[in-house]
Design a protein around this motif. Structure first.
Motif, short mmCIF file in Angstrom:
data_model
loop_
_atom_site.label_atom_id
_atom_site.label_comp_id
_atom_site.label_asym_id
_atom_site.label_seq_id
_atom_site.Cartn_x
_atom_site.Cartn_y
_atom_site.Cartn_z
N ARG A 35 0.83 -1.20 0.00
CA ARG A 35 0.00 0.00 0.00
C ARG A 35 0.87 1.26 0.00
NH1 ARG A 35 -1.61 3.65 3.48
NH2 ARG A 35 -0.67 2.57 5.23
N GLN A 36 1.93 1.28 0.79
CA GLN A 36 2.83 2.43 0.83
C GLN A 36 3.53 2.62 -0.52
OE1 GLN A 36 5.43 1.65 4.10
NE2 GLN A 36 3.93 2.23 5.65
N ARG A 37 3.93 1.51 -1.16
CA ARG A 37 4.59 1.60 -2.46
C ARG A 37 3.66 2.18 -3.52
NH1 ARG A 37 4.24 -0.79 -6.90
NH2 ARG A 37 2.86 -2.38 -6.10
N ARG A 38 2.39 1.74 -3.52
CA ARG A 38 1.42 2.28 -4.47
C ARG A 38 1.16 3.77 -4.23
NH1 ARG A 38 -3.31 -1.80 -3.70
NH2 ARG A 38 -2.57 -1.26 -1.70
N GLU A 39 1.05 4.17 -2.97
CA GLU A 39 0.84 5.58 -2.66
C GLU A 39 2.02 6.42 -3.12
OE1 GLU A 39 0.08 5.70 1.49
OE2 GLU A 39 -2.01 5.05 1.29
N GLN A 40 3.25 5.90 -2.91
CA GLN A 40 4.45 6.62 -3.35
C GLN A 40 4.47 6.77 -4.88
OE1 GLN A 40 6.67 8.16 -1.57
NE2 GLN A 40 8.01 8.72 -3.25
N ALA A 41 4.11 5.69 -5.59
CA ALA A 41 4.08 5.75 -7.06
C ALA A 41 3.03 6.76 -7.53
CB ALA A 41 3.78 4.36 -7.63
N GLU A 42 1.87 6.80 -6.87
CA GLU A 42 0.84 7.77 -7.23
C GLU A 42 1.32 9.20 -7.00
OE1 GLU A 42 -2.62 6.78 -5.02
OE2 GLU A 42 -2.94 4.89 -6.07
N ARG A 43 2.01 9.44 -5.87
CA ARG A 43 2.53 10.78 -5.59
C ARG A 43 3.56 11.19 -6.64
NH1 ARG A 43 2.32 9.11 -0.04
NH2 ARG A 43 4.47 8.44 -0.16
N GLU A 44 4.46 10.27 -7.05
CA GLU A 44 5.46 10.60 -8.05
C GLU A 44 4.81 10.88 -9.41
OE1 GLU A 44 8.25 7.41 -8.07
OE2 GLU A 44 9.11 7.97 -6.13
N ALA A 45 3.80 10.09 -9.77
CA ALA A 45 3.09 10.32 -11.03
C ALA A 45 2.38 11.68 -11.00
CB ALA A 45 2.08 9.21 -11.28
N GLN A 46 1.80 12.03 -9.86
CA GLN A 46 1.14 13.33 -9.73
C GLN A 46 2.13 14.47 -9.88
OE1 GLN A 46 -2.06 13.85 -9.55
NE2 GLN A 46 -1.93 16.06 -9.32
N ARG A 47 3.31 14.34 -9.25
CA ARG A 47 4.35 15.37 -9.37
C ARG A 47 4.81 15.52 -10.81
NH1 ARG A 47 7.93 13.07 -5.17
NH2 ARG A 47 6.66 13.21 -3.34
N LEU A 48 4.96 14.39 -11.51
CA LEU A 48 5.39 14.42 -12.91
C LEU A 48 4.34 15.10 -13.79
CD1 LEU A 48 7.78 13.47 -14.58
CD2 LEU A 48 6.55 11.37 -15.05
N GLU A 49 3.07 14.78 -13.56
CA GLU A 49 2.00 15.44 -14.32
C GLU A 49 1.97 16.94 -14.06
OE1 GLU A 49 -1.67 13.55 -13.42
OE2 GLU A 49 -1.07 11.62 -14.29
N GLU A 50 2.16 17.33 -12.80
CA GLU A 50 2.17 18.76 -12.47
C GLU A 50 3.34 19.46 -13.15
OE1 GLU A 50 2.22 18.92 -8.25
OE2 GLU A 50 0.13 18.31 -8.04
N ALA A 51 4.51 18.80 -13.22
CA ALA A 51 5.67 19.41 -13.86
C ALA A 51 5.42 19.59 -15.36
CB ALA A 51 6.90 18.55 -13.62
N PHE A 52 4.86 18.57 -16.01
CA PHE A 52 4.55 18.69 -17.43
C PHE A 52 3.51 19.78 -17.68
CE2 PHE A 52 6.17 14.24 -18.19
CZ PHE A 52 7.25 14.67 -18.95
N ALA A 53 2.51 19.86 -16.81
CA ALA A 53 1.48 20.88 -16.96
C ALA A 53 2.08 22.27 -16.77
CB ALA A 53 0.36 20.66 -15.95
#
Length: 160
Positions: free
Chosen positions: A88-106
């Motif tokens: 569960r912690q690994r999935r949450e970390q992956a979601e946070r990293e994906a969100q940061r990447l999307e925000e950077a591209f945006a």
């Protein structure tokens, strides 16, 4: 209380209730909690009380959470294994990293082509170029006039 006034039973019940359970909160219609039972003291004096053991605490908490479906599942199947929490912690970390990447591209796509100008009195970026051109032209004209003036005065005026 002092004097001839008697304290009502409702006031006595509220004052004897544990802290946090004396008054109802808005929106709840729960009855007033009964005062806790006195505990046996291991030592003499009011400052020493027997600590609650882990099994006693667990039993008390399970009684409080009797209707909770998660507690019922834990009692039926046992507590979740450690890898469950790690996954569960690994999935949450992956979601946070994906969100940061999307925000950077945006942020890269939404960035304006020219930087913001700031206040209305900020100098314009093109104002310096005409001043440089005028200054260069005047300096060149002065230099040309000086060279021609020296040539005229050294050789003399041409005949008319």
């Amino acid at each position: 209380m002092t004097g001839s006034r008697q304290v009502s039973s409702g006031v006595r019940q509220r004052l004897s209730a544990p802290r946090g359970n004396r008054f109802s909160r808005p929106g709840t219609n729960r009855p007033l909690a009964a005062p806790p039972e006195p505990r046996e003291h291991r030592h003499s004096g009011p400052y020493f009380s027997t600590p609650e053991t882990h099994s006693e605490r667990q039993a008390r908490l399970l009684r409080q959470m009797e209707g909770n479906p998660r507690v019922a599942h834990m009692l039926k199947h046992g507590p979740t294994p450690h890898w469950f929490e790690v996954d569960r912690q690994r999935r949450e970390q992956a979601e946070r990293e994906a969100q940061r990447l999307e925000e950077a591209f945006a942020a890269l796509n939404d960035a304006p082509a020219t930087p913001a100008r700031g206040r209305h009195r900020a100098p314009r970026s093109w104002w310096g170029w005409p001043a440089v051109a005028i200054s260069t032209t005047l300096l060149l004209a002065q230099g040309t006039t000086q060279v021609l003036g020296q040539a005229v005065f050294q050789s003399g005026l041409p005949p008319l």
